[in-house]
Design an enzyme around this catalytic site. Structure first.
Site, PDB file in Angstrom:
ATOM      1  N   GLU A   1      12.105  -3.479  -4.759  1.00 31.09           N
ATOM      2  CA  GLU A   1      11.035  -3.497  -5.755  1.00 31.09           C
ATOM      3  C   GLU A   1      11.608  -3.184  -7.135  1.00 31.09           C
ATOM      4  O   GLU A   1      11.262  -3.813  -8.128  1.00 31.09           O
ATOM      5  CB  GLU A   1       9.951  -2.480  -5.399  1.00 31.09           C
ATOM      6  CG  GLU A   1       8.797  -2.504  -6.393  1.00 31.09           C
ATOM      7  CD  GLU A   1       7.699  -1.499  -6.062  1.00 31.09           C
ATOM      8  OE1 GLU A   1       7.888  -0.675  -5.165  1.00 31.09           O
ATOM      9  OE2 GLU A   1       6.663  -1.554  -6.746  1.00 31.09           O
TER      10      GLU A   1
ATOM     11  N   GLU B   1      11.450   8.520 -15.439  1.00 37.49           N
ATOM     12  CA  GLU B   1      11.910   9.887 -15.248  1.00 37.49           C
ATOM     13  C   GLU B   1      12.349  10.125 -13.804  1.00 37.49           C
ATOM     14  O   GLU B   1      13.337  10.823 -13.552  1.00 37.49           O
ATOM     15  CB  GLU B   1      10.802  10.876 -15.655  1.00 37.49           C
ATOM     16  CG  GLU B   1      10.521  10.899 -17.158  1.00 37.49           C
ATOM     17  CD  GLU B   1       9.860   9.627 -17.695  1.00 37.49           C
ATOM     18  OE1 GLU B   1       9.184   8.926 -16.913  1.00 37.49           O
ATOM     19  OE2 GLU B   1      10.032   9.321 -18.892  1.00 37.49           O
TER      20      GLU B   1
ATOM     21  N   SER C   1      -1.289  -3.798  -5.999  1.00 40.06           N
ATOM     22  CA  SER C   1      -1.288  -5.031  -6.781  1.00 40.06           C
ATOM     23  C   SER C   1      -1.927  -6.168  -5.998  1.00 40.06           C
ATOM     24  O   SER C   1      -1.520  -6.434  -4.872  1.00 40.06           O
ATOM     25  CB  SER C   1       0.143  -5.442  -7.148  1.00 40.06           C
ATOM     26  OG  SER C   1       0.789  -4.368  -7.762  1.00 40.06           O
TER      27      SER C   1
ATOM     28  N   GLY D   1       0.824  -1.205   0.000  1.00 46.41           N
ATOM     29  CA  GLY D   1       0.000   0.000   0.000  1.00 46.41           C
ATOM     30  C   GLY D   1       0.854   1.249   0.000  1.00 46.41           C
ATOM     31  O   GLY D   1       1.106   1.843   1.052  1.00 46.41           O
TER      32      GLY D   1
END
Lengths: 388, 371
Positions: free
Chosen positions: A251, A373, A168, A134
């Site tokens: 991640e 970016e 997810s 989250g």
């Protein structure tokens, strides 16, 4: 590790796999249908799938590099590599994949208390509890530290209110690790707490978001007066950003291809060969060669950074580079595969089953976990030292 | 295989090389040579020999330091950072690797000369405007117990300063590699006015006599000796190009931090930040390919083709990006001869063509990957 020791271990692994890996689990399958995510409500598609998970978990080989007391096998990288090689050799499926393994586990190992590790890590290793992440909110995407979901103190509990987005598999997860704001007056990075929340707690609801790929891997997650024990804080109250950043590097490595979950392997060459005229188009052939060259070099870079992490050197902000390069490459690879497939790749099913959906899914790779970016800005400031 | 990190020895070698070259051969050294019309510094070459660099791939029994290909790549990388002018790759890497494939007294003596810094080799392989060893047409006609060589080689790097030439020639049933003194009768060398201000020559062979002793390896079987030598050279050249990229990049990032326009350092502009970050990413990725090529040549040389071509392909692309961005981000000053960036750009172009360009190596990667 000496040559002898490594050969001994390799023989042990080979023998064990030969005796314990069910034949149905040796097809090398890595697609969405073959993945075991685990969790309280997980439905195995076969007895063999469950048997394989249980046997691997008993060995600590679902998380081979975690300490034994937390459900792992305490393998160093050299041993871990041998295990992976031997599994590949017989086409053994990865027994369990999850955000618990890729993200929460490493964060808990770095920041959790001993009690938290004992409580949360073994169920992740055995595939008994499935976690989701989250982080993002409607108003906090690239600017993640702007999260507004609030956790107000109430004795030894927090009362959590707010909304997360792009969570997810939230609808399938048992628990969520979330960034919540515990101090609204502090500078935005210093009022965030890293909190573990059971999804069955009253007040937590989820709603899947349908994507351009036709699938709904992401959800909106709502918190409405959710009571969470303060014992569920990882690290220190208001210092959750440190945990969040650590977890983000994992991640990023996962998304860049370090894990086996999101980028799972359609080979460019295989699609090209499957199309009769795939190789006769000189432009496509040239682009495919260039993509292959870059893919090999990126894979070696991942290898080099793992060597560096293993030697204690740390990878740090360079993980932003792996994320940037890996995801841009994956998008490029899928564009090429779609070109190679031509009209055959334009249906949702058919000759290249699921390719179109995968192709669309890759467009999120350079957004999730920090956009390309944002990665370039991280490199620019923290690696190159350019002024902000 | 060993890791893709530098070993302690390699790190020490790198530090020592950098320390020495910053004093002895910064980019201004190349400028000085160019401005005085020279392409070689004998004193510098002798010092490189003393430090064991010319013998980096020569067995200890022949007086070398035998540090291996990964170490040769470390040296080539440092040489590249300041565009050091020397015949290191053609002599200490390519010729030494070729000679090592041959177990003759003559080869051992030649290796000893390389380690001692007493000889410079040039590689006379290419004939057309692109690297294509298999397509060599220069003829070595059998005559009595020997051969007569006739034809022309171009882009013979270090050929003007060379004492000896490795010459690839067509014989009756294949290609044969000759090791000839550069001053043998019938050989005419013409130095070329190269854009990178370094030595490359066109070499004409007019009925040049060669004996069986001049053959390196077996007649009609040049590639057994030449392929490992070319691959060693390609890996080292990739390392040089990566070093060159790092050198150009360091100048560019330095400039972004100091140059002010619109009242601020131009490094504050996101358009430039992201391009610089992308360029850094490319150099990091290429570094892995270059390290891998060196390791592969040391540990599994019979199967190093893919690793080496991957490194050269990536290095050409990265060097091109580094010098183009280098000039663009420096603006007008980057276009001036007074400023060093142009040297980097010109060397990158020459190094791209030498020993196979991007297309040549991409095709090798594609073949190895079954495309």
């Amino acid at each position: 590790m000496s040559e002898d020791a490594s050969e001994t271990f390799r023989t042990e692994v080979r023998t064990w796999l030969e005796e314990n890996c069910p034949h149905e689990m040796r097809d090398g399958a890595s697609g969405e249908d073959a993945i075991v995510w685990g969790g309280r409500n997980w439905k195995f598609t076969s007895d063999a799938q469950k048997l394989w998970l249980d046997r691997m978990a008993d060995k600590g080989w679902t998380v081979p590099n975690w300490p034994v007391e937390y459900g792992g096998a305490g393998l160093d990288r050299a041993h871990h590599k041998i295990l992976i090689e031997e599994m590949r050799e017989i086409g053994a499926r990865v027994p369990l994949q999850s955000f618990g393994i890729w993200m929460l586990g490493p964060a808990l190992l770095a920041f959790g208390s001993h009690e938290q590790k004992l409580q949360y890590l073994p169920p992740i290793a055995r595939g008994e509890v499935r976690w989701c992440q989250g982080y993002s909110e409607p108003g906090a995407g690239s600017d993640l530290a702007s999260v507004q979901t609030k956790a107000d103190s109430d004795g030894d509990h927090y009362i959590v209110n707010g909304q997360k987005i792009w969570t997810s598999y939230a609808d399938k997860a048992d628990c969520i690790f979330a960034l919540v704001r515990t101090d609204r007056d502090a500078p935005k990075h210093l009022g965030i707490t890293f909190l573990l929340i059971d999804m069955e707690t009253p007040g937590v609801t989820t709603k899947p978001i349908r994507l351009i790929s036709g699938k709904s891997p992401f959800c909106e997650t709502f918190f409405d007066d959710v009571r969470v024990p303060k014992a569920n804080v990882v690290g220190t109250e208001n210092r959750g950003w440190d945990v969040a950043k650590h977890l983000l590097t994992h991640e990023r490595e996962m998304i860049s291809g370090g894990g086996q979950g999101l980028l799972g392997g359609r080979a460019l060459g295989a699609i090209l060969s499957a199309q009769e005229n795939g190789l006769s188009d000189p432009v496509l052939r040239t682009e495919a060669m260039a993509c292959e060259i870059d893919a090999l070099a990126v894979a070696l870079t991942l290898e080099r950074y793992k060597d560096q992490a293993e030697s204690g050197g740390g990878v740090g902000d360079a993980s932003a580079m792996l994320k940037y390069a890996g995801t841009e490459l994956n998008k490029r690879r899928h564009e090429l595969m779609m070109s190679a497939g031509g009209a055959d790749a334009l249906t949702w099913d058919g000759k290249h089953d699921g390719l179109a959906s995968d192709w669309l899914r890759t467009k999120a790779n350079s957004i999730e976990g920090g956009t390309s970016e944002v990665m370039l800005s991280i490199i620019s400031r923290r690696v190159l030292g350019l002024p902000a | 295989m060993s890791t893709l990190l530098l070993t302690e020895d390699e790190t020490m070698l790198q530090d020592a090389a950098r320390g020495f070259l910053d004093g002895a051969a910064p980019v201004s050294h190349l400028r000085k040579l160019r401005d005085t019309g020279q392409t070689h510094d004998a004193k510098l070459w002798a010092e490189m020999a003393q430090m064991g660099w010319t013998g980096v791939l020569v067995p200890e029994a022949a007086g070398g330091s035998d540090m291996g290909h990964a170490a040769a790549c470390v040296l080539a990388g440092e040489l590249g950072k300041t565009l050091v002018t020397s015949p290191f790759i053609s002599t200490a890497v390519i010729a030494a690797t070729a000679l090592r494939q041959v177990a003759t007294d003559r080869a051992r003596d030649a290796l000893a000369s390389i380690a001692a810094g007493d000889v410079i080799y040039g590689l006379a392989v290419d004939e057309g405007h692109k690297h294509d060893p298999e397509g060599a047409q220069l003829a070595a006609r059998a005559e009595g117990n020997g051969f007569r060589l006739s034809g022309t080689k171009g882009f013979v790097v270090d050929g003007g300063n060379a004492d000896r030439l490795l010459v690839l020639a067509k014989t009756d049933a294949g290609l044969t590699l000759f090791d000839l003194p550069a001053d043998r009768e019938g050989i005419t060398r013409t130095g070329q006015n190269m854009v990178d201000a370094r030595d490359a020559a066109t070499v004409q062979f007019d009925n040049v006599q060669a004996t069986g002793d001049d053959v390196l390896g077996a007649v009609d079987d040049a590639m057994t000796v030449l392929r490992p030598a070319l691959e060693a050279g390609q890996a080292a050249l990739s390392a040089e190009m990566l070093g060159l990229s790092a050198g150009a990049f360091a100048m560019t990032v330095g400039y972004l931090k100091e140059r002010k326009q619109f009242g601020v350092e131009i490094g504050r502009f996101q358009a430039l930040q992201h391009r610089a970050a992308h360029l850094w990413s490319e150099t990091e990725i290429t570094l892995s390919a270059v390290r891998h090529a060196g390791r592969k040549l040391d540990e599994d040389p019979a199967n190093a083709t893919l690793a080496v071509s991957l490194a050269k392909a990536r290095a050409t692309q990265t060097a091109k990006l580094a010098v183009i961005e280098g000039v663009q981000m420096h603006g007008g000053i980057g276009m001036t001869d007074d400023f060093d960036m142009g040297f980097f750009m010109k060397r990158a172009r020459v190094a791209t063509e030498w020993l196979g360009d991007y297309g040549y190596h991409a095709a090798k990667v594609a073949a190895a990957r079954g495309f």
